[in-house]
Motif scaffolding. Structure first.
Motif, short mmCIF file in Angstrom:
data_model
loop_
_atom_site.label_atom_id
_atom_site.label_comp_id
_atom_site.label_asym_id
_atom_site.label_seq_id
_atom_site.Cartn_x
_atom_site.Cartn_y
_atom_site.Cartn_z
N LEU A 250 0.83 -1.20 0.00
CA LEU A 250 0.00 0.00 0.00
C LEU A 250 0.87 1.25 0.00
O LEU A 250 1.72 1.44 0.88
N TYR A 251 0.63 2.10 -0.99
CA TYR A 251 1.33 3.37 -1.14
C TYR A 251 0.31 4.49 -1.09
O TYR A 251 -0.58 4.56 -1.94
N VAL A 252 0.42 5.38 -0.11
CA VAL A 252 -0.52 6.49 0.05
C VAL A 252 0.13 7.76 -0.48
O VAL A 252 1.32 8.02 -0.24
N LYS A 253 -0.66 8.56 -1.20
CA LYS A 253 -0.13 9.82 -1.72
C LYS A 253 0.36 10.69 -0.58
O LYS A 253 -0.29 10.80 0.45
N ARG B 215 1.85 13.26 6.54
CA ARG B 215 3.20 13.22 7.11
C ARG B 215 3.16 13.46 8.62
O ARG B 215 3.80 12.75 9.40
N VAL B 216 2.35 14.44 9.05
CA VAL B 216 2.22 14.72 10.48
C VAL B 216 1.60 13.51 11.19
O VAL B 216 2.05 13.09 12.25
N PRO C 215 7.24 8.89 8.06
CA PRO C 215 6.79 7.89 7.09
C PRO C 215 7.95 7.32 6.29
O PRO C 215 8.96 7.98 6.06
N GLN C 216 7.76 6.08 5.89
CA GLN C 216 8.72 5.43 4.99
C GLN C 216 8.26 5.72 3.56
O GLN C 216 7.10 5.52 3.23
N ASP C 217 9.17 6.20 2.74
CA ASP C 217 8.83 6.47 1.35
C ASP C 217 9.05 5.22 0.51
O ASP C 217 9.92 4.39 0.80
N PHE D 190 3.94 7.42 0.52
CA PHE D 190 4.14 6.83 1.84
C PHE D 190 3.86 5.34 1.74
O PHE D 190 2.76 4.94 1.36
N LEU D 191 4.83 4.52 2.07
CA LEU D 191 4.67 3.07 2.08
C LEU D 191 4.13 2.67 3.45
O LEU D 191 4.76 2.94 4.48
N ILE D 192 2.96 2.05 3.45
CA ILE D 192 2.30 1.68 4.71
C ILE D 192 2.50 0.19 4.95
O ILE D 192 2.05 -0.64 4.15
#
Length: 113
Positions: free
Chosen positions: A47-50, A56-57, A62-64, A75-77
């Motif tokens: 899962l990658y979130v824009k 970010r807060v 977050p891990q990119d 953001f890699l979740i």
């Protein structure tokens, strides 16, 4: 490697509280939508979130990751976070809230000379 339908289905199930959510298959992967906005991608069953300032807060540090070749960082979740529906819904809602509305699809009109 293409993502499994079950992965996208599970994420959609988990983020129901974020708003009007849906997944759309694209080239063996999935785009995740919230209230008509593309908020994330499921690529290679990840899962990658824009990225947004609010996201970010919320995430802290977050891990990119890159959902596909040539993509901007997202953001890699981690998979273990997917089980927390409330947390994941909040992230998706915050992300959707910061993204601009989708651009209207323009109809192609031929020019007459």
């Amino acid at each position: 490697m293409a993502s499994q339908q079950g992965t996208a289905d599970y994420i959609i199930e988990q983020i129901q509280e974020a708003g009007r959510v849906a997944a759309r298959k694209m080239f063996g992967e999935y785009a995740i939508y919230c209230d008509g906005k593309t908020v994330a991608f499921v690529c290679d069953d990840q899962l990658y979130v824009k990225p947004t300032a609010a996201g970010r807060v919320f995430l802290g540090e977050p891990q990119d990751g890159f959902p596909y070749p040539g993509a901007k960082p997202h953001f890699l979740i981690a998979g273990e976070r997917w089980d927390d529906a409330e947390w994941l819904s909040k992230l998706v809602a915050l992300t959707a809230g910061e993204l601009p509305p989708p651009k209207p699809k323009s109809s192609r009109k031929s020019k007459s000379a």
